[in-house]
Design a protein around this motif. Structure first.
Motif: not given
Length: 335
Positions: A37-42, A175-180, A209-210, A222-226
């Motif tokens: 699970t990768l969280g992308i912030v900004g 295989r990949l879920l993107i939550a925008d 999950v992205l 929620f995420a493991e990586t940010v």
């Protein structure tokens, strides 16, 4: 070492406005592993959603991928034709957009919209597809699913519409879920319910999950990586705990400082990052955050830094010429 599920390399997205050229996504590279699970912030305009739209072949008119590769499960999505992308989109990659009211078709019942995905990608007949659609509505926590199958989107609350979007995104067990920005328009109670739902479904289906958001608190829980983005570039990336407890980028530090604190004195103003994000048509040659960075060094204004390792924490990287802790001491916490 196993190949990542998603590998993005040197991705640049160009926007043309008359004679001017801008880069809302400016040479980013990263990996997403299976079941990660990768969280992308900004801030808004940092390129979070834009690069995902490029991944799915959904860039708005006027924007185009100038260079780079987006490899998903061993295939470069940027080299696929429209038909090949349609076979991936919805089947292997599911996406939940921010506003379900504009993403759902207002003149079709929700049962029809979920069933369409199953007929298109799973080759089910309509009867079987409707039965599976009903199961999916139950799975995402919508009561009286048989009756709600015949309802239209306007007859659902915001949280329920988002659950319908999740059901559509998960219909083919991607295989990949993107939550925008999937929870941005929801109140905090419904937001927590949706996050818990996606977390449990991730474990059930074993998917990656992205999660794209401006809400650092959501990523922390929620995420493991940010991955922290700014002006179309990656400023910092790593394990959530390491990045949030030991930020190495002044931009990450500024975002965290902007959050309300439990010990904050009543009436004390929230910290605000000075200035405005840069114009993508007039990007500086150095660190894009340099103009707003109280800890910037002369080199920050002259050269763009590449990602480099932070300490001995595996996977923690920062794009900065300075050591943040040293600069804070030297400036007395200039902000």
């Amino acid at each position: 070492m196993a190949e990542p599920l998603l590998r993005i390399r040197n991705l640049k997205i160009r926007i043309q406005n008359g004679g001017e050229t801008g880069y809302p996504v400016n040479d980013i590279s990263y990996d997403l592993c299976e079941n990660e699970t990768l969280g992308i912030v900004g801030e808004s305009g940092s390129g979070k959603s834009m690069h995902v739209l490029a991944m799915l072949g959904l860039l708005p008119r006027g924007l185009a991928v100038e260079s780079g590769e987006i490899v998903f499960a061993g295939r470069d999505l940027l080299k696929m034709n429209a038909q090949e992308l349609r076979n991936v989109r919805g089947k292997e990659i599911g996406i939940v957009f921010q506003d379900p009211m504009t993403s759902l078709n207002p003149v079709l019942t929700v049962g029809r919209q979920i069933s369409e995905v199953l007929v298109r990608h799973k080759r089910l007949d309509w009867r079987s597809a409707r039965a599976r659609a009903r199961e999916l509505l139950e799975l995402v926590g919508i009561p009286d699913a048989e009756r709600r199958m015949r309802a239209f989107p306007f007859q659902f609350s915001g949280g329920m519409r988002q659950r319908v979007m999740i059901a559509i995104a998960l219909a083919c067990e991607p295989r990949l879920l993107i939550a925008d920005e999937a929870t941005t328009a929801l109140d905090v109670t419904i937001q927590a319910q949706v996050i818990d739902l996606i977390r449990s479904l991730k474990e059930r289906f074993g998917m990656s999950v992205l999660w794209i958001t401006h809400d650092i608190g959501v990523v922390a829980g929620f995420a493991e990586t940010v991955q922290v983005m700014y002006a179309g570039q990656i400023m910092e990336r790593g394990p959530v705990r390491s990045v949030f407890y030991n930020p190495a980028s002044a931009y990450t530090w500024s975002l965290l400082k902007s959050l309300p604190r439990p010990d904050q004195v009543a009436g004390e103003p929230l910290y605000q990052i000075p200035g405005q994000p840069p114009n993508p048509f007039r990007l500086a040659k150095g660190d894009p955050f340099a103009e707003r960075n109280p800890f910037a060094t002369p080199r920050c204004f002259e050269e763009r830094p590449a990602l480099r390792p932070v300490g001995d924490v595996q996977g923690h990287e920062v794009a900065a010429w300075y050591d943040l802790k040293t600069r804070i001491r030297e400036t007395g916490g200039a902000a």
